[in-house]
Scaffold this motif. Structure first.
Motif, mmCIF file in Angstrom:
data_model
loop_
_atom_site.group_PDB
_atom_site.id
_atom_site.type_symbol
_atom_site.label_atom_id
_atom_site.label_comp_id
_atom_site.label_asym_id
_atom_site.label_seq_id
_atom_site.Cartn_x
_atom_site.Cartn_y
_atom_site.Cartn_z
ATOM 1 N N ALA A 266 -36.076 -3.347 27.563
ATOM 2 C CA ALA A 266 -34.994 -3.404 28.547
ATOM 3 C C ALA A 266 -34.110 -4.624 28.290
ATOM 4 O O ALA A 266 -32.875 -4.530 28.335
ATOM 5 C CB ALA A 266 -35.556 -3.441 29.958
ATOM 6 N N LYS A 267 -34.737 -5.749 28.003
ATOM 7 C CA LYS A 267 -33.961 -6.965 27.711
ATOM 8 C C LYS A 267 -33.188 -6.799 26.408
ATOM 9 O O LYS A 267 -32.022 -7.167 26.316
ATOM 10 C CB LYS A 267 -34.877 -8.180 27.651
ATOM 11 N N GLN A 268 -33.852 -6.277 25.393
ATOM 12 C CA GLN A 268 -33.216 -6.083 24.087
ATOM 13 C C GLN A 268 -32.009 -5.157 24.192
ATOM 14 O O GLN A 268 -30.970 -5.413 23.611
ATOM 15 C CB GLN A 268 -34.249 -5.513 23.118
ATOM 16 N N LYS A 269 -32.135 -4.071 24.956
ATOM 17 C CA LYS A 269 -31.057 -3.088 25.087
ATOM 18 C C LYS A 269 -30.111 -3.398 26.244
ATOM 19 O O LYS A 269 -29.185 -2.632 26.504
ATOM 20 C CB LYS A 269 -31.650 -1.688 25.274
ATOM 21 N N LYS A 270 -30.424 -4.490 26.960
ATOM 22 C CA LYS A 270 -29.630 -4.893 28.125
ATOM 23 C C LYS A 270 -29.566 -3.773 29.170
ATOM 24 O O LYS A 270 -28.497 -3.422 29.663
ATOM 25 C CB LYS A 270 -28.239 -5.339 27.698
ATOM 26 N N LEU A 271 -30.738 -3.229 29.483
ATOM 27 C CA LEU A 271 -30.839 -2.175 30.487
ATOM 28 C C LEU A 271 -31.136 -2.816 31.839
ATOM 29 O O LEU A 271 -32.009 -3.677 31.941
ATOM 30 C CB LEU A 271 -31.939 -1.174 30.127
ATOM 31 N N GLY A 272 -30.427 -2.405 32.849
ATOM 32 C CA GLY A 272 -30.617 -2.965 34.181
ATOM 33 C C GLY A 272 -31.740 -2.299 34.946
ATOM 34 O O GLY A 272 -32.263 -2.863 35.899
ATOM 35 N N MET A 273 -32.121 -1.093 34.520
ATOM 36 C CA MET A 273 -33.163 -0.372 35.235
ATOM 37 C C MET A 273 -33.816 0.640 34.301
ATOM 38 O O MET A 273 -33.148 1.281 33.503
ATOM 39 C CB MET A 273 -32.557 0.364 36.435
ATOM 40 N N ALA B 177 -22.840 1.141 39.419
ATOM 41 C CA ALA B 177 -23.688 2.046 38.640
ATOM 42 C C ALA B 177 -23.240 2.086 37.187
ATOM 43 O O ALA B 177 -24.064 2.160 36.285
ATOM 44 C CB ALA B 177 -23.655 3.442 39.242
ATOM 45 N N GLN B 178 -21.947 2.045 36.930
ATOM 46 C CA GLN B 178 -21.457 2.089 35.567
ATOM 47 C C GLN B 178 -21.683 0.766 34.841
ATOM 48 O O GLN B 178 -21.807 0.733 33.636
ATOM 49 C CB GLN B 178 -19.968 2.450 35.560
ATOM 50 N N ALA B 179 -21.768 -0.319 35.589
ATOM 51 C CA ALA B 179 -21.928 -1.628 34.969
ATOM 52 C C ALA B 179 -23.365 -1.857 34.503
ATOM 53 O O ALA B 179 -23.604 -2.689 33.649
ATOM 54 C CB ALA B 179 -21.527 -2.730 35.945
ATOM 55 N N THR B 180 -24.318 -1.153 35.065
ATOM 56 C CA THR B 180 -25.722 -1.342 34.733
ATOM 57 C C THR B 180 -26.232 -0.117 33.989
ATOM 58 O O THR B 180 -26.214 0.983 34.511
ATOM 59 C CB THR B 180 -26.549 -1.547 36.016
ATOM 60 N N ASP B 181 -26.714 -0.335 32.768
ATOM 61 C CA ASP B 181 -27.274 0.777 32.011
ATOM 62 C C ASP B 181 -28.694 1.061 32.488
ATOM 63 O O ASP B 181 -29.422 0.175 32.896
ATOM 64 C CB ASP B 181 -27.285 0.453 30.519
ATOM 65 N N VAL B 182 -29.044 2.322 32.399
ATOM 66 C CA VAL B 182 -30.344 2.787 32.864
ATOM 67 C C VAL B 182 -31.050 3.473 31.701
ATOM 68 O O VAL B 182 -30.418 4.135 30.888
ATOM 69 C CB VAL B 182 -30.170 3.790 34.031
ATOM 70 N N GLY B 183 -32.352 3.315 31.641
ATOM 71 C CA GLY B 183 -33.167 4.021 30.663
ATOM 72 C C GLY B 183 -34.354 4.621 31.370
ATOM 73 O O GLY B 183 -34.572 4.379 32.550
ATOM 74 N N TYR B 184 -35.114 5.419 30.650
ATOM 75 C CA TYR B 184 -36.327 5.961 31.246
ATOM 76 C C TYR B 184 -37.433 6.004 30.215
ATOM 77 O O TYR B 184 -37.207 5.941 29.013
ATOM 78 C CB TYR B 184 -36.094 7.340 31.863
#
Length: 170
Positions: free
Chosen positions: A132-139, A20-27
């Motif tokens: 998401a790709k630009q910010k390297k967000l996993g979800m 969970a810490q390795a993957t950044d999340v956005g909404y």
């Protein structure tokens, strides 16, 4: 419990936390995207133009029924039981007719909203993926989805999605 079992138990508990810490999340708040983006505003305006003329008579009848109900509530103390029952039956009949007339309109409106909604959702999806790709967000999650109890505002990409959509809208 042996040391090996303890280690396995600790790793089992720690592994989901590490992932969970390795993957950044956005909404993203899709309702805001629909309301505030140029393409969303254009779709909403077109739906309003298409359906407002049909909605006015339905709204007027609904208001008229409500007024009849209020009037009956005020006047019922001065009326006979038969008069009250007769007016109640008339109102019920009007409500049934209203619902029968409003149902096809509601279905038509919902169908149009769904169809026209694709005009907003497809570019929004592309914008979300690009950000998401630009910010390297996993979800990316939708803000209003059930089950989401807390979201840090710093994870919100809604404004960026709207900007990217508007930049790609003619």
């Amino acid at each position: 419990m042996s040391n090996c079992r303890r280690l396995v138990s600790l790793l089992t508990l720690a592994l989901p936390l590490a992932v969970a810490q390795a993957t950044d999340v956005g909404y993203v708040d899709m309702q805001q995207v629909i309301e505030k983006s140029k393409v969303g505003a254009k779709v909403q305006e077109q739906l309003r133009k298409d359906f407002e003329p049909k909605a006015k008579p339905i709204g007027a009848e609904e208001q008229s029924i409500r007024e009849a109900q209020k009037s009956l509530a005020k006047e019922s103390a001065l009326m006979s039981k038969e008069q009250v029952e007769k007016r109640q039956a008339e109102i019920k009949k009007r409500i049934a007719a209203f619902e029968a007339a409003a149902a096809p309109f509601q279905q038509e409106l919902m169908k149009a909203q769904k169809e026209r909604g694709r005009e907003v959702l497809e570019p929004a999806q592309k914008a979300v993926e690009a950000i998401a790709k630009q910010k390297k967000l996993g979800m990316i999650v939708e803000r209003s989805q059930a089950g989401v109890v807390y979201l840090d505002k710093s994870l919100d990409i809604t404004d960026e999605v709207i900007k990217q959509m508007d930049a790609n809208t003619k």
